[in-house]
Scaffold this active site. Structure first.
Site, PDB file in Angstrom:
ATOM      1  N   GLU A 131      44.194  47.711  36.264  1.00  0.00           N
ATOM      2  CA  GLU A 131      44.370  47.139  37.603  1.00  0.00           C
ATOM      3  C   GLU A 131      45.124  48.091  38.525  1.00  0.00           C
ATOM      4  O   GLU A 131      44.772  48.265  39.692  1.00  0.00           O
ATOM      5  CB  GLU A 131      45.121  45.815  37.505  1.00  0.00           C
ATOM      6  N   ASP A 173      50.220  38.637  35.855  1.00  0.00           N
ATOM      7  CA  ASP A 173      48.881  38.046  35.785  1.00  0.00           C
ATOM      8  C   ASP A 173      48.236  38.301  34.426  1.00  0.00           C
ATOM      9  O   ASP A 173      47.709  37.391  33.781  1.00  0.00           O
ATOM     10  CB  ASP A 173      47.994  38.609  36.893  1.00  0.00           C
ATOM     11  N   SER A 220      44.354  35.130  40.350  1.00  0.00           N
ATOM     12  CA  SER A 220      44.285  36.168  39.313  1.00  0.00           C
ATOM     13  C   SER A 220      42.992  36.128  38.512  1.00  0.00           C
ATOM     14  O   SER A 220      42.991  36.345  37.297  1.00  0.00           O
ATOM     15  CB  SER A 220      45.491  36.068  38.363  1.00  0.00           C
ATOM     16  N   ALA A 251      40.749  33.393  45.402  1.00  0.00           N
ATOM     17  CA  ALA A 251      41.676  32.323  45.769  1.00  0.00           C
ATOM     18  C   ALA A 251      43.133  32.688  45.484  1.00  0.00           C
ATOM     19  O   ALA A 251      44.021  31.856  45.622  1.00  0.00           O
ATOM     20  CB  ALA A 251      41.312  31.039  45.020  1.00  0.00           C
ATOM     21  N   GLY A 252      43.373  33.933  45.086  1.00  0.00           N
ATOM     22  CA  GLY A 252      44.736  34.337  44.760  1.00  0.00           C
ATOM     23  C   GLY A 252      45.213  33.775  43.434  1.00  0.00           C
ATOM     24  O   GLY A 252      46.413  33.615  43.222  1.00  0.00           O
TER      25      GLY A 252
END
Length: 278
Positions: A47, A59, A13, A10-11
């Site tokens: 990441e 994030d 993070s 869903a964006g």
């Protein structure tokens, strides 16, 4: 056991939250001498260098240093932060559009590359060292903008003005000026749409409805773009009216059911000993 309630894809993070949960668990199990800042930095490295997403540290930092009922004012350049108390009546609404366009991953890294080109150009143009766009003021951008090629100029303009908006928004929250903070969020979305070019029709539609909902303070897309979610600020009495608009109109316009979450800020990653939950 690792648990969390951040929706996947869903964006929002969810990947950073999982990284921090795993990292904090390993740190505690093996008594590693890592402070929270180092832990966030290691997770960011995972990441960027292992997964390969050219993201900033926001994030991972938020998942580490978040505080309940506070906003986090983060300087990503020197990795310092402060927390700002939020009014008790403030609610955060997240609308997951449930769309993800294929352009997202490649376009995100393209924007990083374009901004880096802008850093190199401003480093040549300005008398002081520029290691990131954080080092370029709005006034300096306006003086030298014509020297930067498109679309790099637009990308830089978004980032440089967004930095200023964040600083102003922090002051607005400190003085409880939620109207100004909300207007800055709308301006931020317009810039993400028109200059950074990472929005999409579904995100724009939800932000437009937020703009038209009387009493709702502000909204913008959140995440990497080309789908994902919209975040909006509202008082508790405005929640239902906005949710009704989205629930009624979004499916009619897109044929997609949105997910709507009501949230508040909370503490970052936390270890709970088994004996405390048995």
């Amino acid at each position: 056991m690792i648990t969390g309630d951040i929706p996947l894809g869903a964006g929002l993070s969810s990947s950073a939250s999982l990284e921090l949960a795993v990292g904090a668990t390993v740190r505690d199990l093996f008594d590693l001498q890592l402070d929270d800042r180092s832990l966030a930095s290691r997770c960011w490295t995972a990441e960027t260098e292992f997964v390969g997403v050219e993201c900033g540290i926001m994030d991972q930092y938020a998942a580490t240093f978040g505080e309940e009922n506070h906003a986090l004012f983060l300087d990503c350049h020197n990795k310092t932060h402060e927390t700002i108390k939020l009014t008790d009546d403030l609610r955060i609404i997240v609308v997951d559009t449930n769309v993800k366009h294929e352009l997202a991953a490649s376009a995100y890294n393209d924007r990083v590359s374009e901004c880096q080109e802008g850093v190199e150009e401003f480093n040549k143009l300005l008398s002081h060292e520029v290691s990131s766009l954080r080092d370029v003021s709005v006034e300096e951008f306006e003086s030298y903008a014509e020297s930067i090629r498109q679309p790099v100029r637009d990308r830089c303009e978004h980032v440089i003005r967004e930095n200023r908006r964040v600083q102003v928004a922090a002051q607005a929250l400190k003085s409880n000026d939620l109207e100004q903070c909300g207007n800055l969020m709308f301006s931020s979305h317009e810039s993400l749409r028109d200059l950074y070019e990472v929005s999409c029709p579904e995100l724009d539609m939800v932000v437009d409805w937020a703009h038209e909902t009387e009493g709702l303070m502000g909204a913008r897309m959140i995440g990497g773009g080309f789908g994902g979610s919209v975040i909006a600020l509202a008082t508790s009495d405005m929640l239902n009216s906005f949710k009704k608009v989205v629930e009624k109109s979004y499916f009619t316009e897109t044929g997609i059911e949105p997910e709507i979450y009501t949230s508040q800020t909370s503490d970052g990653v936390t270890s709970i000993k088994y004996k405390d939950i048995r």
